[in-house]
Write a protein that holds these residues in place. Structure first.
Motif, short mmCIF file in Angstrom:
data_model
loop_
_atom_site.label_atom_id
_atom_site.label_comp_id
_atom_site.label_asym_id
_atom_site.label_seq_id
_atom_site.Cartn_x
_atom_site.Cartn_y
_atom_site.Cartn_z
N LEU A 91 57.90 30.04 103.72
CA LEU A 91 58.76 29.06 104.38
C LEU A 91 58.22 27.66 104.14
CD1 LEU A 91 59.35 30.80 107.84
CD2 LEU A 91 60.57 31.15 105.69
N SER A 92 59.15 26.73 104.02
CA SER A 92 58.79 25.32 103.88
C SER A 92 59.58 24.50 104.88
CB SER A 92 59.11 24.81 102.47
OG SER A 92 58.41 25.51 101.48
N CYS A 93 59.00 23.40 105.31
CA CYS A 93 59.69 22.51 106.24
C CYS A 93 59.25 21.09 105.96
CB CYS A 93 59.39 22.90 107.67
SG CYS A 93 60.14 21.80 108.90
N ALA A 94 60.20 20.25 105.58
CA ALA A 94 59.90 18.86 105.23
C ALA A 94 60.47 17.93 106.29
CB ALA A 94 60.50 18.53 103.87
N ALA A 95 59.63 17.01 106.73
CA ALA A 95 60.05 16.00 107.71
C ALA A 95 60.42 14.71 106.97
CB ALA A 95 58.94 15.74 108.70
N LYS A 106 53.51 14.73 101.61
CA LYS A 106 54.93 15.09 101.55
C LYS A 106 55.53 15.36 102.92
CE LYS A 106 54.61 17.17 96.93
NZ LYS A 106 54.81 18.41 96.12
N ASN A 107 54.73 15.22 103.98
CA ASN A 107 55.19 15.51 105.34
C ASN A 107 55.81 16.90 105.43
OD1 ASN A 107 54.39 12.99 106.34
ND2 ASN A 107 56.37 12.05 105.89
N THR A 108 55.14 17.85 104.81
CA THR A 108 55.68 19.20 104.69
C THR A 108 54.67 20.23 105.19
OG1 THR A 108 57.06 18.56 102.80
CG2 THR A 108 56.61 20.91 103.08
N VAL A 109 55.20 21.22 105.89
CA VAL A 109 54.39 22.34 106.36
C VAL A 109 54.94 23.62 105.74
CG1 VAL A 109 55.78 22.68 108.46
CG2 VAL A 109 53.40 23.47 108.40
#
Length: 122
Positions: free
Chosen positions: A19-23, A74-77
């Motif tokens: 899973l990826s999540c970008a702010a 990248k502000n990504t988790v």
């Protein structure tokens, strides 16, 4: 601020998903980022969380199988999920504690992604 999650889907037991999540948006800094999950029968529970310094914590049920990481540039988790079990089936929500600068003060608020469905078949 918006959090865009992706990477969910259908997988067989024992398989893997990432899973990826970008702010995005008006972001001064991001503190904790994490993943929670929810099923119709249960409340939203913590899966894993990671600080901006890279320290992480996991729910006991996923330790040794899931790995959380982040790319601060990248502000990504991310959540790497291995050895998936049918009971991992849930909607997964990403979370971020975001600090914004309004021109006079700093303000930190919690933001959530839209949720991505993970289905693990037996």
């Amino acid at each position: 601020v918006q959090l865009q999650a992706s990477g969910g889907g259908l997988v067989q037991a024992g398989g893997s998903l990432r899973l990826s999540c970008a702010a995005s948006g008006s972001i001064f800094g991001i503190n904790d980022m994490g993943w929670y999950r929810q099923t119709p029968e249960k409340e939203r529970d913590l899966v894993a969380i990671i600080t901006n310094g890279g320290r992480s914590n996991y729910a006991d049920s996923v330790k040794g199988r899931f790995t959380i990481s982040r790319d601060n540039a990248k502000n990504t988790v991310y959540l790497q999920m291995n050895s998936l079990k049918p009971w991992d089936t849930a909607v997964y929500y990403c979370y971020a504690g975001v600090t914004q600068y309004t021109g006079s003060i700093y303000r930190t608020n919690s933001y959530w992604g839209q949720g991505t469905l993970v289905t693990v078949s037996s």
